[in-house]
Structure formats: structure tokens, C-alpha cells
Design an enzyme around this catalytic site. Structure first.
Site, PDB file in Angstrom:
ATOM      1  N   ALA A  64     -22.814   9.684  16.427  1.00  0.00           N
ATOM      2  CA  ALA A  64     -22.633   8.657  15.392  1.00  0.00           C
ATOM      3  C   ALA A  64     -23.658   7.542  15.559  1.00  0.00           C
ATOM      4  CB  ALA A  64     -21.217   8.086  15.462  1.00  0.00           C
ATOM      5  N   GLU A 118     -19.552  17.000  19.160  1.00  0.00           N
ATOM      6  CA  GLU A 118     -18.416  17.360  18.309  1.00  0.00           C
ATOM      7  C   GLU A 118     -18.866  18.264  17.162  1.00  0.00           C
ATOM      8  OE1 GLU A 118     -15.064  14.043  18.467  1.00  0.00           O
ATOM      9  OE2 GLU A 118     -16.950  13.209  17.726  1.00  0.00           O
TER      10      GLU A 118
END
Length: 270
Positions: A64, A118
């Protein structure tokens, strides 16, 4: 402006490239939205059967982009968890759009960190360059994975490696990732995309309905008791046998030693 995500269709294969090498392909809000559009298109395009995702430069993804996500989270409170349930990360492939039954291959070309891990773990098959490094650094930033990172590490690699990677925040190299089943194979860096395409070719030789049913069955058996797992496999597997017209044709090819990708005395090309 440079496209942040590249999306190309070549025959039955979709190629997705995270294209922010200047920030190690960190996923900002824009990329998240673009990926949701791409995953949806991949799911709905009947001409596409397999996707390969990779990153530009020396990283798959550093996760992110905190410059855009932290302001989004700041001061919201615990309700943020409920608000994010249907959204997921990296376009929702980690949660929300995770039940796309077409296979997805991650070509891990370098750093695979945080939300990038992820994303990679949400793919079905991971192939690593010898240069790849895998890590979950979120605890260093005052958080831990919330988009499938812990769940998939436990399911794929086991509790031991999940605890080590999460609690230490230290990366592991490609060979360690191979040893703990995180990746299927490690290849020389310059051969990474060729290895991913070879994996895709081995998937494509198989019947489409069988491939997608097998992926769905695997998703359905996770976390169930043994009896429930056996029941699900029986129902899904024999439903396919009883309802797939390709079964007879492909069985006849096999018996005539004419099916693609044979080995041994009757070897045939993919």
C-alpha cells in the site's frame, strides 16, 4: 501521464503489470480502482482464461502507498474494518473479487512486501525470480495485514512461517519462500516471464470447465471438516463428470495417445 497499471490481452492470457517502478509499484488509491476494473474485465471476458501479474522495475509491489491510504484511515475508528469488508485490496482480489475461478499467476520479479505480499498470496500460483524477496513489514508501521496476508500465509505456508514473518517483520529470500511452499518455483531473473507463460500453457491445455471447477473446489474445502471436504469434492467432481461434454472427447484423445503435453514414449508438445 504514465499508466499506473498496464493491461494487455494476448489470446487467452491477460497480462497485468503494476507500473510505478519509481515507488516500487506501491498500490495507491488510483491503482486499487484500476485493478478493480481490470479484475472485473478479466472475470467477465470469456476469451480470457489465465492472468499473469507482475511489476515493472525491480519490485513486484511494495504494498500500500501509505501517502494515499493513511489519510484515508486516519481518525476513522474501528468502524473502518466493517467499511472495508467488501472492498479488499489491490482491486479486491484479496477479498471481494477473490472468487474469480480463472487461474491467476504471480510472476514475482523482485520485492514482494506488505500489501504486495497479500496480492501475490491471493494469486493461485507464484513463480519467483531468484532476486525476489518476500516480507510483511506492516508491524513496523503500527499495523498488521488486514487483506488476507495472515490468512493466506497460515493456509499456504503454515503457522510457523506466518508467525516468524509477521512478528519479526523480516523478509525471506526466494529459496526460503520455495522451501515453505510460498512459491512453486524459483527461476533465473531473465527467465521469469517465460516460466510464467509456460505455467499458463500447462493450464491452458486442460479443459476450461475442469480447471475452474478444481479451483472452486479447492476454495470450498478450505477450513471444513474432513467429511465436509470429501462431500464437497464428490459433489463438484462428479457434477463435472456428469455434465461436461468435453469429457468424452478428451478421454478418447488420451486413449489414442493424442492429447497435448504427454511425456515418455508417446510424448507430444503442449
Amino acid at each position: 501521464m504514465t499508466q499506473k497499471v498496464l493491461y494487455e490481452k494476448r489470446g487467452p492470457i491477460a497480462y497485468i503489470t503494476l507500473n510505478r517502478p519509481e515507488v516500487k509499484n506501491a498500490i495507491d488509491v488510483d491503482v486499487h480502482v484500476l485493478l478493480r476494473e481490470i479484475w472485473t474485465d478479466f472475470r467477465d471476458d470469456d476469451d480470457l482464461r489465465v492472468a499473469i501479474i507482475t511489476g515493472a522495475g525491480d519490485a513486484f509491489s511494495a504494498g500500500a502507498d501509505l501517502r494515499t491510504h493513511v489519510p484515508e484511515w486516519d481518525g476513522v475508528g474501528p468502524s473502518l474494518g466493517r467499511d472495508k469488508l467488501d472492498d479488499g485490496f489491490a482491486g479486491g482480489i484479496t477479498r471481494g473479487l477473490h472468487r474469480i475461478y480463472k487461474p491467476i499467476i504471480a510472476a514475482c520479479n523482485g520485492w514482494v512486501l506488505g500489501g504486495g505480499l497479500e496480492l501475490a498470496m491471493a494469486c493461485d500460483i507464484r513463480i519467483a525470480s531468484e532476486r525476489a524477496q518476500f516480507g510483511s513489514f506492516e508491524l513496523r508501521r503500527g499495523m498488521h495485514p488486514a487483506d488476507g496476508g495472515i490468512v493466506r500465509l497460515v493456509n499456504v505456508c503454515g503457522v510457523g512461517i506466518a508467525l516468524e514473518m509477521e512478528l519479526t517483520g523480516e523478509p525471506i529470500d526466494a529459496q526460503r519462500a520455495l522451501a515453505c511452499n510460498m512459491v512453486s518455483k524459483v527461476v533465473p531473473h531473465d527467465e521469469l516471464m517465460a516460466a510464467a507463460e509456460d505455467m499458463a500453457a500447462r493450464i491452458l491445455r486442460n479443459d476450461r470447465r475442469a480447471v475452474e471447477s478444481a479451483k472452486e473446489t479447492i476454495f470450498e474445502v478450505i477450513g471444513r471438516t474432513l467429511d465436509e471436504q470429501l462431500k464437497v469434492e464428490c459433489l463438484f467432481g462428479y457434477a463435472l463428470c456428469g455434465g461436461n461434454p468435453e469429457l468424452v472427447r478428451r478421454s478418447e484423445e488420451f486413449l489414442a495417445k493424442q492429447d497435448r503435453g504427454r511425456v515418455g514414449k508417446n510424448a507430444s508438445a503442449l
